[in-house]
Each structure stands twice: as C-alpha cells, then as structure tokens.
Scaffold this motif. Structure first.
Motif, PDB file in Angstrom:
ATOM      1  N   TRP A  34       2.557  -9.563-114.704  1.00  0.00           N
ATOM      2  CA  TRP A  34       2.957  -9.137-113.363  1.00  0.00           C
ATOM      3  C   TRP A  34       2.609 -10.200-112.331  1.00  0.00           C
ATOM      4  N   GLY A  67       1.428  -7.547-107.872  1.00  0.00           N
ATOM      5  CA  GLY A  67       1.611  -6.400-108.745  1.00  0.00           C
ATOM      6  C   GLY A  67       2.955  -5.698-108.640  1.00  0.00           C
ATOM      7  N   SER A 105      -1.950  -7.546-117.575  1.00  0.00           N
ATOM      8  CA  SER A 105      -1.592  -7.802-116.174  1.00  0.00           C
ATOM      9  C   SER A 105      -1.032  -9.196-115.950  1.00  0.00           C
ATOM     10  N   PRO A 114       7.568  -7.956-112.245  1.00  0.00           N
ATOM     11  CA  PRO A 114       7.277  -8.454-113.606  1.00  0.00           C
ATOM     12  C   PRO A 114       7.543  -9.959-113.682  1.00  0.00           C
TER      13      PRO A 114
END
Length: 163
Positions: free
Chosen positions: A154, A158, A151, A161
């Motif tokens: 990101w 969220g 994660s 990228p």
C-alpha cells in the motif's frame, strides 16, 4: 538486547554502549520483554508465535524514545526544530546500541515509525509465513496497519495499492 552481551566477552561492550547511548538520550531496559533464561516450556511456546524469534535469546528490550502532543488542525503546531533535535539524539543513542547488536529485532508496538527493515525487525524469519497467511486470508488487503504484515503493498497514506 541479545543475552550474548551478558557473557564475559560482551559485558564491557554492553556497558560502554549503554554509557554512550545514555549520553545522547534516556535509555530504558525492559527486562520483561525478553525470554533469555526462561523455562524451556515457555521458550517452546513462544517459538509457535509470530514474534521475532530473536526474543527467545533476548534479556531485555531497550527503549529510547521521545514523544509529544499530536498535531491536529486547530491545535498549536509542534516545535519542529526541537523535534528534529530530539530525533537526532534518539538516533545517536540507538546507533550506540546498534554497534553491539546491529541486527537486533524490534518490538512492533514500541518501535521507530520510520524503520526501513521493519519486516525483519518485527517478525524476523517468520515474515514470509505471515505474509503468505495474510495473502491467503486477506487477499485484497482490507486489514492493514502502518508497517503491518503486507502493508508494503500500500502507499504511504494507505489509500492506494502499490503494484
């Protein structure tokens, strides 16, 4: 909480830290989350999982937490002053335990949402292997959660990228 704290040289420090922490916030010890003293077969099986290897020598999981109703549009706003006071008490209580277990891992499902060293805390030495598997089987990062493996690629919301 590492089992070394239960040995003769660690007991007084453990008691003092628990006392200091409890003066700041409620402290729960969950003895069902550590494997210290478990049969060798159970420890061997746990070594073959993604869980932080520190659980193998932990006698308990310390939980120091707060909570409240979710903040959604149309619902009463949370009391931010009270929330900040609670967060300060929780942080102080955790600091007391970190004095005796500064590098202890964390249980991913019951952890600090804002934890900075989450890769080490949740998965320890397993993280590089898990990240390699994530990149192999989900190269575009379709499946992720906050502070989940991969994660960090990101944005905080969220949706974007990170290069």
């Amino acid at each position: 909480m590492p089992a070394t704290l239960l040995r003769e040289g660690g007991q007084a420090a453990l008691v003092d830290a628990l006392f200091d922490a409890a003066r700041e916030w409620s402290v729960g010890l969950h003895f069902n989350k550590g494997l210290a003293g478990a049969p060798a077969a159970e420890i061997a099986a746990a070594k073959d999982t993604a869980t932080n290897p520190q659980v193998l020598d932990a006698f308990a999981l310390a939980i120091i937490a707060g909570g409240g109703a979710p903040a959604f549009p149309g619902m009463p706003a949370p009391d931010l002053l009270a929330a900040r006071r609670d967060a300060d008490g929780i942080d102080k209580a955790m600091a007391a335990l970190r004095k005796i277990a500064p590098d202890a891992g964390a249980y991913v499902s019951e952890s600090n949402y804002f934890r900075r060293d989450w890769q080490r805390a949740f998965w320890g030495t397993n993280y590089p292997r898990l990240l390699a598997a994530k990149r192999r089987y989900d190269p575009h990062g379709l499946f992720f959660v906050h502070h989940g493996v991969g994660s960090e690629g990101w944005s905080g919301d969220g949706f974007t990228p990170v290069s």
